[in-house]
Design a protein around this motif. Structure first.
Motif, short mmCIF file in Angstrom:
data_model
loop_
_atom_site.label_atom_id
_atom_site.label_comp_id
_atom_site.label_asym_id
_atom_site.label_seq_id
_atom_site.Cartn_x
_atom_site.Cartn_y
_atom_site.Cartn_z
N TYR A 176 0.79 -1.31 0.00
CA TYR A 176 -0.05 0.10 -0.01
C TYR A 176 0.89 1.13 0.15
CZ TYR A 176 -4.56 -1.63 0.57
OH TYR A 176 -5.92 -2.39 0.43
N ILE A 181 0.65 4.19 -2.92
CA ILE A 181 0.07 5.40 -2.45
C ILE A 181 1.06 6.45 -2.51
CG2 ILE A 181 -0.48 6.88 -0.60
CD1 ILE A 181 -2.07 4.37 0.42
N LEU A 239 -2.64 4.53 9.52
CA LEU A 239 -3.38 5.68 9.22
C LEU A 239 -3.01 6.54 8.15
CD1 LEU A 239 -3.14 6.86 12.97
CD2 LEU A 239 -5.38 6.19 11.79
N VAL A 287 -2.03 5.19 5.20
CA VAL A 287 -2.77 4.72 4.18
C VAL A 287 -4.29 4.99 4.31
CG1 VAL A 287 -3.52 2.18 3.30
CG2 VAL A 287 -1.08 2.43 4.11
N LEU A 288 -4.97 5.13 5.32
CA LEU A 288 -6.39 5.37 5.39
C LEU A 288 -6.51 6.90 4.83
CD1 LEU A 288 -7.47 3.51 8.35
CD2 LEU A 288 -8.04 2.85 6.24
N LYS A 289 -5.62 7.95 5.38
CA LYS A 289 -5.88 9.32 5.15
C LYS A 289 -5.59 9.34 3.61
CE LYS A 289 -3.81 13.72 6.20
NZ LYS A 289 -4.63 14.19 5.48
N ASP A 326 -5.36 7.16 0.86
CA ASP A 326 -6.16 6.58 -0.29
C ASP A 326 -7.06 5.42 0.38
OD1 ASP A 326 -6.65 5.82 -2.87
OD2 ASP A 326 -4.85 4.57 -3.21
N TRP A 327 -8.19 6.37 0.89
CA TRP A 327 -9.33 5.67 1.28
C TRP A 327 -10.24 4.77 0.38
CZ3 TRP A 327 -11.23 3.57 5.72
CH2 TRP A 327 -12.45 3.33 5.62
N GLN A 328 -10.09 5.32 -0.81
CA GLN A 328 -10.95 4.55 -1.93
C GLN A 328 -10.22 3.21 -2.00
OE1 GLN A 328 -9.66 7.76 -2.33
NE2 GLN A 328 -11.72 9.03 -1.81
N THR A 329 -9.19 3.43 -2.28
CA THR A 329 -8.25 1.85 -2.64
C THR A 329 -8.64 0.91 -1.54
OG1 THR A 329 -6.52 2.93 -3.73
CG2 THR A 329 -6.13 0.83 -3.19
N VAL A 330 -8.67 1.17 -0.31
CA VAL A 330 -8.86 0.42 1.02
C VAL A 330 -10.41 0.02 0.81
CG1 VAL A 330 -8.99 0.46 3.51
CG2 VAL A 330 -7.23 1.45 2.33
#
Length: 118
Positions: free
Chosen positions: A48, A52, A108, A110-112, A114-118
């Motif tokens: 990820y 990202i 955090l 990764v979530l901040k 590129d939330w769409q990929t997750v």
């Protein structure tokens, strides 16, 4: 003989032997599930973060991150098992907390970003 002595300089004085004993207690089983989850998060974070942050796989940061988790994770795992096996140990060691904080911060990031990929 000389080569083995040279390689022996970079090994520990003695090796720890861990017995997983997965089903010894509920606490131990849950701890092993948590360790497995963190190991998967580290491996997933590798891919990820490369995706990202647009880091090519041949970049030195990828290799240095994995080397850091290899060396730091070994110490952290030793501290974790010490806490599970030794009844006088009441809390985790510093390296375990550092590794845990790094994994949480990476999740955090990764979530901040590129939330769409997750």
């Amino acid at each position: 003989g000389k080569m083995m002595r040279v390689f022996g300089q970079f090994t520990p004085h003695d090796w720890f032997e861990f017995d997983w004993r997965r089903a010894a207690s509920l606490k131990r089983w849950l701890a092993l599930l948590l360790i497995t989850r963190f190991l998967f998060l580290v491996e997933l974070g590798t891919f990820y973060l490369k995706f990202i942050l647009w880091i090519p796989p041949s970049h030195f940061l990828c290799l240095s991150r994995l080397l850091f988790f290899l060396l730091g994770g070994g110490v952290s795992m030793c501290e974790m098992f010490e806490c599970l096996d030794n009844r006088t140990c009441k809390r985790f060691g510093r390296q375990s907390w550092v590794i845990t904080a790094i994994i949480i911060i990476e999740v955090l990031i990764v979530l901040k970003f590129d939330w769409q990929t997750v």
